[in-house]
Design a protein around this motif. Structure first.
Motif, PDB file in Angstrom:
ATOM      1  N   UNK A   1       0.837  -1.194   0.000  1.00  0.00           N
ATOM      2  CA  UNK A   1       0.000   0.000   0.000  1.00  0.00           C
ATOM      3  C   UNK A   1       0.877   1.252   0.000  1.00  0.00           C
ATOM      4  N   UNK A   2       0.709   2.143  -0.974  1.00  0.00           N
ATOM      5  CA  UNK A   2       1.521   3.365  -1.012  1.00  0.00           C
ATOM      6  C   UNK A   2       1.282   4.224   0.223  1.00  0.00           C
ATOM      7  N   UNK A   3       2.312   4.952   0.648  1.00  0.00           N
ATOM      8  CA  UNK A   3       2.158   5.904   1.749  1.00  0.00           C
ATOM      9  C   UNK A   3       1.477   7.176   1.263  1.00  0.00           C
ATOM     10  N   UNK A   4       1.890   7.653   0.084  1.00  0.00           N
ATOM     11  CA  UNK A   4       1.274   8.843  -0.499  1.00  0.00           C
ATOM     12  C   UNK A   4       1.653   8.930  -1.966  1.00  0.00           C
ATOM     13  N   UNK A   5       1.052   9.894  -2.654  1.00  0.00           N
ATOM     14  CA  UNK A   5       1.336  10.091  -4.071  1.00  0.00           C
ATOM     15  C   UNK A   5       0.142   9.732  -4.929  1.00  0.00           C
ATOM     16  N   UNK A   6       0.388   9.555  -6.206  1.00  0.00           N
ATOM     17  CA  UNK A   6      -0.678   9.244  -7.152  1.00  0.00           C
ATOM     18  C   UNK A   6      -0.199   8.192  -8.150  1.00  0.00           C
ATOM     19  N   UNK A   7      -1.058   7.210  -8.422  1.00  0.00           N
ATOM     20  CA  UNK A   7      -0.803   6.196  -9.442  1.00  0.00           C
ATOM     21  C   UNK A   7      -1.964   6.225 -10.425  1.00  0.00           C
ATOM     22  N   UNK A   8      -1.651   6.420 -11.698  1.00  0.00           N
ATOM     23  CA  UNK A   8      -2.668   6.477 -12.748  1.00  0.00           C
ATOM     24  C   UNK A   8      -2.396   5.350 -13.730  1.00  0.00           C
ATOM     25  N   UNK A   9      -3.431   4.535 -14.001  1.00  0.00           N
ATOM     26  CA  UNK A   9      -3.291   3.455 -14.972  1.00  0.00           C
ATOM     27  C   UNK A   9      -4.264   3.685 -16.123  1.00  0.00           C
TER      28      UNK A   9
END
Length: 345
Positions: free
Chosen positions: A67-75
């Motif tokens: 699980x990411x701590x923070x940020x953004x992932x776009x698929x």
């Protein structure tokens, strides 16, 4: 970080992943720190760096196996994770935990069909109690990709054939195979759900040199046939240079340079990249003797207590006071050539 040519399949903005440590105050192990990158559809992005620099963690965090701590992932244009950093620097310079809104996280089950991973250790990634047919068929079962048992059996046989194994291998157990064959099973499992994007987590590092080229060539052939997109993680720069469209260089959880493969090898900007390239063996003895080998001094700092400013400054021969105090911006210094270094201006 934006791109200017080709359709972007995966985009990451300011991604962080911290692992808390029991009994230790602060964020713990800062494995991935503020990384931004994009991967175009159909290309291979290579990722290199020393052991422990966060390459594998980055790949698994993009897939949200961590699980990411923070940020953004776009698929493919859809945001599958977005969250604010709960760790901020206090007045005394120490990291303090603050309350932030709950991250927005998509239901990942539909994306599991599109995003897969090939693990580094083939033996550890295969269940020893299941036959190869059961291992590959499990993915088909979870995503309901067959209508009759005959369809399921045919699909398993097709996948085994695609990775160079015989159909009778479906009834054998993982321990009956060599390391190269086990990795082929792992590749077949990843292909079972017809993915678009695959994280290749050092898929050849545990294999004999004679088998490595076979697996790399197979991955390249499948990319052409199936239109796959790869994030290829490895230590061997010569292999990464061969298979990758672009290469990213990581150091202690941060991205220090990112460029097209030929450009990175011809014109490295960051001192750490130059160090890595100087260590790549050259088959010509005369050229090898004439090359300058750059040897770094000191040990890699702990990701639990990384240096202030540029994380590389403790080992960089060109470090200045600014490097010790300010974090360098990761920006584009030439077309599609990104780096994070104060020395570049």
């Amino acid at each position: 970080m934006s791109e200017n040519k080709g359709e972007v399949l995966v985009q990451v903005e300011h991604l962080k992943k911290y692992f808390p440590v029991k009994g230790v105050k602060g964020p713990g192990v800062q494995a991935v720190e503020d990384i931004s990158l994009f991967i175009r559809r159909g290309e291979t992005l290579g990722l290199v760096g020393e052991s422990g620099c966060g390459k594998t963690t980055l790949g698994r965090t993009i897939l949200q196996l961590h699980n990411p701590t923070s940020g953004q992932i776009v698929y493919n244009g859809e945001t599958i994770f977005e969250g604010q950093d709960p760790w901020q620097k206090g007045e005394d310079g120490q990291m303090v935990h603050v309350k932030v809104p709950k991250p927005k996280q998509a239901n990942m089950l539909p994306y599991r069909r599109k995003m897969q991973i090939i693990f580094q250790d083939p033996a550890a990634s295969l269940d020893p109690r299941m036959t190869v047919g059961e291992i590959i068929g499990e993915a088909l079962d979870i995503h309901k990709l067959w209508t009759t048992k005959a369809d399921r059996t045919d699909r398993i046989k097709e996948l085994l054939g695609r990775v160079g194994l015989n159909t009778e291998h479906a009834n054998r157990y993982p321990h009956e195979f060599s390391g190269g064959q086990q990795q082929r099973v792992g590749i077949a499992r990843a292909l079972a759900v017809q993915p678009e994007f695959i994280v290749c987590d050092e898929p050849i590092s545990a294999l004999d040199v004679s088998i490595q080229s076979q697996v790399v060539n197979m991955l390249e052939d499948m990319q052409q046939e199936l239109g796959l997109t790869y994030l290829f993680i490895a230590h061997d720069l010569s292999v990464v240079r061969h298979i990758s469209s672009r290469i990213g260089v990581m150091y202690l959880g941060t991205m220090v340079e990112l460029a097209e493969s030929y450009e990175l090898n011809r014109n490295p900007m960051h001192p750490y990249t130059k160090t890595l390239l100087s260590a790549v063996p050259v088959p010509d003895p005369e050229v090898s003797r004439a090359r300058q080998r750059i040897v770094l001094e000191g040990d890699i700092p702990s990701p639990m207590n990384p240096p202030t400013g540029c994380r590389f400054h403790t080992r960089c021969p060109y470090a200045t006071d600014k490097c010790k105090q300010a974090v360098p911006e990761f920006k584009e210094y030439a077309p599609d050539h990104w780096a994070a270094c104060h020395l570049l201006g």
